[in-house]
Design a protein around this motif. Sequence first.
Motif, mmCIF file in Angstrom:
data_model
loop_
_atom_site.group_PDB
_atom_site.id
_atom_site.type_symbol
_atom_site.label_atom_id
_atom_site.label_comp_id
_atom_site.label_asym_id
_atom_site.label_seq_id
_atom_site.Cartn_x
_atom_site.Cartn_y
_atom_site.Cartn_z
ATOM 1 N N GLN A 1 22.268 23.982 28.094
ATOM 2 C CA GLN A 1 22.322 22.942 29.117
ATOM 3 C C GLN A 1 20.945 22.324 29.355
ATOM 4 O O GLN A 1 20.820 21.111 29.500
ATOM 5 C CB GLN A 1 22.862 23.505 30.445
ATOM 6 N N ARG B 1 20.099 18.441 28.630
ATOM 7 C CA ARG B 1 19.565 17.605 29.718
ATOM 8 C C ARG B 1 18.225 16.986 29.316
ATOM 9 O O ARG B 1 18.005 15.794 29.504
ATOM 10 C CB ARG B 1 19.396 18.450 30.973
ATOM 11 N N VAL C 1 25.927 19.510 35.024
ATOM 12 C CA VAL C 1 26.255 19.819 33.634
ATOM 13 C C VAL C 1 26.864 21.217 33.601
ATOM 14 O O VAL C 1 26.286 22.161 34.140
ATOM 15 C CB VAL C 1 25.012 19.782 32.721
ATOM 16 N N GLU C 2 28.029 21.350 32.998
ATOM 17 C CA GLU C 2 28.713 22.638 32.909
ATOM 18 C C GLU C 2 29.240 22.825 31.493
ATOM 19 O O GLU C 2 29.882 21.938 30.935
ATOM 20 C CB GLU C 2 29.896 22.665 33.879
ATOM 21 N N GLN C 3 28.949 23.996 30.897
ATOM 22 C CA GLN C 3 29.491 24.303 29.576
ATOM 23 C C GLN C 3 30.954 24.689 29.726
ATOM 24 O O GLN C 3 31.306 25.558 30.510
ATOM 25 C CB GLN C 3 28.722 25.441 28.932
ATOM 26 N N THR D 1 33.052 26.671 23.637
ATOM 27 C CA THR D 1 32.207 26.831 22.455
ATOM 28 C C THR D 1 33.119 27.157 21.285
ATOM 29 O O THR D 1 33.956 28.057 21.371
ATOM 30 C CB THR D 1 31.188 27.967 22.644
ATOM 31 N N VAL E 1 29.789 22.811 21.144
ATOM 32 C CA VAL E 1 29.819 23.216 22.544
ATOM 33 C C VAL E 1 30.227 22.002 23.360
ATOM 34 O O VAL E 1 29.632 20.936 23.227
ATOM 35 C CB VAL E 1 28.441 23.730 23.013
ATOM 36 N N PHE F 1 30.616 20.187 27.000
ATOM 37 C CA PHE F 1 30.083 20.206 28.359
ATOM 38 C C PHE F 1 30.814 19.183 29.214
ATOM 39 O O PHE F 1 31.277 18.165 28.714
ATOM 40 C CB PHE F 1 28.589 19.834 28.373
ATOM 41 N N ARG F 2 30.876 19.450 30.497
ATOM 42 C CA ARG F 2 31.302 18.443 31.470
ATOM 43 C C ARG F 2 30.014 18.023 32.192
ATOM 44 O O ARG F 2 29.166 18.860 32.482
ATOM 45 C CB ARG F 2 32.284 19.054 32.465
ATOM 46 N N PHE F 3 29.868 16.748 32.476
ATOM 47 C CA PHE F 3 28.632 16.266 33.070
ATOM 48 C C PHE F 3 28.916 15.128 34.018
ATOM 49 O O PHE F 3 29.991 14.553 34.041
ATOM 50 C CB PHE F 3 27.655 15.788 31.985
#
Length: 87
Positions: free
Chosen positions: A46, A50, A64-66, A69, A79, A81-83
């Motif tokens: 993350q 970023r 930011v969240e993973q 994977t 991977v 991510f939500r952002f």
Amino acid sequence: MPGSAVQADLIAVLVAVTGGEPRVLTIEDGFALPSGPLQTGHRSLQAGLRAWVEAQTHHPLGYVEQLYTFADQRGVMIVAFRFRIWG
């Protein structure tokens, strides 16, 4: 192999829907996606994501969240991510 360094290149596909239309955040006048190497100074995926997304796009990432994977037999890892982009 013992003693060989592991390298990871990160590529971001940042997608949003505005006004009912999908949009992708790009660089180089729409010809490339934000990308860069994971560096030893990054304390996490993350943090790496970023750092180079903000440096290349000049859009600060908020949350930011993973999420997921995935890896294949060749060692390619994806991977998700939500952002949220602030600003």
